[in-house]
Design a protein around this motif. Structure first.
Motif, PDB file in Angstrom:
ATOM      1  N   GLU A 231       0.831  -1.208   0.000  1.00 29.10           N
ATOM      2  CA  GLU A 231       0.000   0.000   0.000  1.00 29.10           C
ATOM      3  C   GLU A 231       0.862   1.253   0.000  1.00 29.10           C
ATOM      4  N   ASP A 232       2.175   1.085   0.265  1.00 30.62           N
ATOM      5  CA  ASP A 232       3.102   2.212   0.264  1.00 30.62           C
ATOM      6  C   ASP A 232       3.886   2.322  -1.044  1.00 30.62           C
ATOM      7  N   CYS A 233       3.506   1.530  -2.036  1.00 27.61           N
ATOM      8  CA  CYS A 233       4.191   1.598  -3.333  1.00 27.61           C
ATOM      9  C   CYS A 233       4.174   3.030  -3.867  1.00 27.61           C
ATOM     10  N   GLY A 234       5.331   3.504  -4.315  1.00 30.09           N
ATOM     11  CA  GLY A 234       5.426   4.840  -4.880  1.00 30.09           C
ATOM     12  C   GLY A 234       5.562   5.946  -3.855  1.00 30.09           C
ATOM     13  N   GLU A 235       5.506   5.609  -2.562  1.00 22.60           N
ATOM     14  CA  GLU A 235       5.661   6.633  -1.535  1.00 22.60           C
ATOM     15  C   GLU A 235       7.136   7.018  -1.401  1.00 22.60           C
ATOM     16  N   GLN A 237      10.622   7.719   0.202  1.00 22.77           N
ATOM     17  CA  GLN A 237      11.367   7.048   1.252  1.00 22.77           C
ATOM     18  C   GLN A 237      12.746   7.689   1.374  1.00 22.77           C
ATOM     19  N   GLY A 238      13.386   7.418   2.511  1.00 24.37           N
ATOM     20  CA  GLY A 238      14.764   7.866   2.692  1.00 24.37           C
ATOM     21  C   GLY A 238      15.004   8.663   3.952  1.00 24.37           C
ATOM     22  N   ASN A 239      13.912   9.072   4.627  1.00 25.21           N
ATOM     23  CA  ASN A 239      14.121   9.875   5.836  1.00 25.21           C
ATOM     24  C   ASN A 239      13.888   9.073   7.107  1.00 25.21           C
ATOM     25  N   GLY A 240      14.141   7.772   7.009  1.00 26.11           N
ATOM     26  CA  GLY A 240      14.109   6.931   8.192  1.00 26.11           C
ATOM     27  C   GLY A 240      12.744   6.827   8.808  1.00 26.11           C
ATOM     28  N   LYS A 241      12.718   6.419  10.065  1.00 23.22           N
ATOM     29  CA  LYS A 241      11.450   6.262  10.787  1.00 23.22           C
ATOM     30  C   LYS A 241      11.304   7.291  11.903  1.00 23.22           C
ATOM     31  N   ASN A 242      12.266   7.351  12.808  1.00 24.11           N
ATOM     32  CA  ASN A 242      12.130   8.229  13.967  1.00 24.11           C
ATOM     33  C   ASN A 242      12.220   9.706  13.610  1.00 24.11           C
ATOM     34  N   THR A 243      12.792  10.012  12.421  1.00 26.08           N
ATOM     35  CA  THR A 243      12.987  11.418  12.068  1.00 26.08           C
ATOM     36  C   THR A 243      11.860  11.984  11.238  1.00 26.08           C
ATOM     37  N   ARG A 244      10.862  11.144  10.829  1.00 25.27           N
ATOM     38  CA  ARG A 244       9.876  11.680   9.894  1.00 25.27           C
ATOM     39  C   ARG A 244       8.809  12.520  10.562  1.00 25.27           C
ATOM     40  N   ARG A 245       8.457  12.228  11.789  1.00 20.16           N
ATOM     41  CA  ARG A 245       7.463  13.031  12.509  1.00 20.16           C
ATOM     42  C   ARG A 245       6.197  13.242  11.674  1.00 20.16           C
ATOM     43  N   ARG A 246       5.682  12.170  11.107  1.00 18.18           N
ATOM     44  CA  ARG A 246       4.452  12.255  10.331  1.00 18.18           C
ATOM     45  C   ARG A 246       3.713  10.936  10.438  1.00 18.18           C
ATOM     46  N   THR A 247       2.447  10.923  10.043  1.00 23.60           N
ATOM     47  CA  THR A 247       1.634   9.732  10.136  1.00 23.60           C
ATOM     48  C   THR A 247       1.151   9.346   8.757  1.00 23.60           C
ATOM     49  N   LYS A 248       0.429   8.211   8.692  1.00 25.44           N
ATOM     50  CA  LYS A 248      -0.120   7.760   7.409  1.00 25.44           C
ATOM     51  C   LYS A 248      -0.975   8.853   6.773  1.00 25.44           C
ATOM     52  N   SER A 249      -1.698   9.600   7.577  1.00 27.71           N
ATOM     53  CA  SER A 249      -2.627  10.601   7.036  1.00 27.71           C
ATOM     54  C   SER A 249      -1.899  11.767   6.376  1.00 27.71           C
ATOM     55  N   THR A 250      -0.582  11.872   6.618  1.00 31.90           N
ATOM     56  CA  THR A 250       0.160  12.985   6.024  1.00 31.90           C
ATOM     57  C   THR A 250       1.205  12.490   5.051  1.00 31.90           C
ATOM     58  N   LYS A 251       0.975  11.303   4.452  1.00 32.86           N
ATOM     59  CA  LYS A 251       1.922  10.778   3.481  1.00 32.86           C
ATOM     60  C   LYS A 251       2.214  11.798   2.401  1.00 32.86           C
ATOM     61  N   GLY A 252       3.464  11.857   1.987  1.00 30.61           N
ATOM     62  CA  GLY A 252       3.829  12.758   0.895  1.00 30.61           C
ATOM     63  C   GLY A 252       4.249  14.126   1.359  1.00 30.61           C
ATOM     64  N   ILE A 260      17.757  12.712   2.767  1.00 26.78           N
ATOM     65  CA  ILE A 260      17.200  12.847   1.411  1.00 26.78           C
ATOM     66  C   ILE A 260      16.037  11.873   1.269  1.00 26.78           C
ATOM     67  N   ASN A 261      14.874  12.408   0.993  1.00 28.68           N
ATOM     68  CA  ASN A 261      13.630  11.627   0.969  1.00 28.68           C
ATOM     69  C   ASN A 261      13.073  11.527  -0.451  1.00 28.68           C
ATOM     70  N   ASP A 262      13.986  11.327  -1.422  1.00 32.74           N
ATOM     71  CA  ASP A 262      13.603  11.372  -2.839  1.00 32.74           C
ATOM     72  C   ASP A 262      13.652  10.012  -3.504  1.00 32.74           C
ATOM     73  N   TRP A 263      13.462   8.946  -2.737  1.00 30.68           N
ATOM     74  CA  TRP A 263      13.380   7.599  -3.287  1.00 30.68           C
ATOM     75  C   TRP A 263      11.937   7.126  -3.227  1.00 30.68           C
ATOM     76  N   LEU A 264      11.480   6.419  -4.261  1.00 33.07           N
ATOM     77  CA  LEU A 264      10.117   5.888  -4.291  1.00 33.07           C
ATOM     78  C   LEU A 264      10.168   4.382  -4.075  1.00 33.07           C
ATOM     79  N   LEU A 265       9.370   3.887  -3.147  1.00 32.27           N
ATOM     80  CA  LEU A 265       9.372   2.461  -2.841  1.00 32.27           C
ATOM     81  C   LEU A 265       8.861   1.652  -4.027  1.00 32.27           C
ATOM     82  N   ASP A 266       9.665   0.627  -4.427  1.00 32.49           N
ATOM     83  CA  ASP A 266       9.287  -0.207  -5.570  1.00 32.49           C
ATOM     84  C   ASP A 266       9.280  -1.692  -5.241  1.00 32.49           C
ATOM     85  N   GLY A 267       9.515  -2.045  -3.969  1.00 35.24           N
ATOM     86  CA  GLY A 267       9.425  -3.452  -3.611  1.00 35.24           C
ATOM     87  C   GLY A 267      10.316  -3.804  -2.438  1.00 35.24           C
TER      88      GLY A 267
END
Length: 289
Positions: A231-235, A237-252, A260-267
């Protein structure tokens, strides 16, 4: 009735050897293709519009001709006649509805003189979008730790990439390129760190580590809500987990970290299981190791 199926009727026993193949009425139909019903019973409705404008100096008497139409209208000067019609179209022998062309001819009469005009429109068949079967990172992890992640580079620069813990390198990764990096969580633990350098863009094949662009981090334990399934395909990625300070509702949204958060999940994958997003890309870049 249902309760008397197979009992004896006045004219003999009722024969209960028919299978329902479908029903059709004025307002709709349903079919049961698994019963082997001929495909000719599975038509579909194609909706199209007709528009005729009178550009002459007198009212125009028009007869609209089509296989399903026979409409007589008088169109005033500079007026436009419009109608939306539905045409019942049959599938081919494989029970597939191909593109359908609708032809319409308008025959008019003005001041005793006849004229006609014809037009057609191609109604294209659109393949339905079938959502992928949900597949989570945890589903894969049931058979072992995640060992690889595939990404599409969505940055604007051509870069050289190195996985810190393993030394795996990817050279001349251009915008839109896909990479797959591998790792052993016994070595990397839950976070895989990546160092990104500006590339000399094919000048030579040497990984130079010259101009540092920045770092990315990927949390691979399956507890990152933004990287835990297809369900996260194309989201991004790259800014880790603890540093993102965001939830599913604020994806993107933009991360507050410097990663650097300029990678898109492809698998994601391990040796036994995987999911793939099949994102559009401009080519695969393989590691130089």
């Amino acid at each position: 009735t249902k309760s008397t199926k197979g009992t004896t009727a006045p004219n003999g026993p009722l024969i209960d050897l028919w299978k329902l193949g479908g029903m059709k009425g004025e307002n709709g139909e349903f079919g049961c293709p698994e019963q082997g019903t001929p495909s000719s019973t599975y038509g579909t409705n194609v909706t199209f519009g007709i528009q005729i404008t009178n550009r002459g100096d007198e009212p125009l008497d028009v007869h609209i001709i089509d296989a399903d139409l026979g409409i007589d209208e008088t169109i005033g000067v500079s007026d436009t006649y419009e109608i939306v019609k539905t045409k019942y179209v049959m599938p081919n022998d494989e029970n597939v509805h191909n593109n359908t062309t609708v032809y319409v001819t308008a025959v008019g009469s003005e001041s005793g003189a006849d004229c006609s005009a014809s037009d057609s429109v191609l109604v294209e068949r659109v393949e339905p979008v079938i959502p992928p079967t949900p597949k989570s990172c945890s589903d894969i992890k049931d058979s072992g730790d995640i060992t690889s992640v595939s990404l599409v580079w969505n940055g604007t620069e051509t870069v050289d990439v190195e996985i810190d813990a393993t030394g795996e390198q990817f050279k001349d990764v251009k915008p839109g390129n896909r990479i797959t990096f591998t790792f052993d969580q016994a070595v990397t633990t839950n976070n895989v760190d990546m160092t990104i350098y500006m590339s000399n863009d094919g000048v030579d094949d040497i990984f130079t580590r010259t101009e540092l662009l920045g770092k990315s981090e990927f949390h691979v334990s399956c507890s990152d809500d933004d990287m835990d399934g297809n369900e996260d395909c194309g989201e991004r990625q790259g800014n880790g987990k603890n540093t993102r300070r965001r939830t599913k509702s604020t994806k993107g949204t933009t991360s507050t970290s410097n990663l650097i958060n300029d990678w898109l999940l492809d698998g994601m994958a391990n040796d036994s299981d995987s999911f793939s997003c099949d994102l559009a890309n401009t080519g695969e870049v393989f590691s130089t190791d």
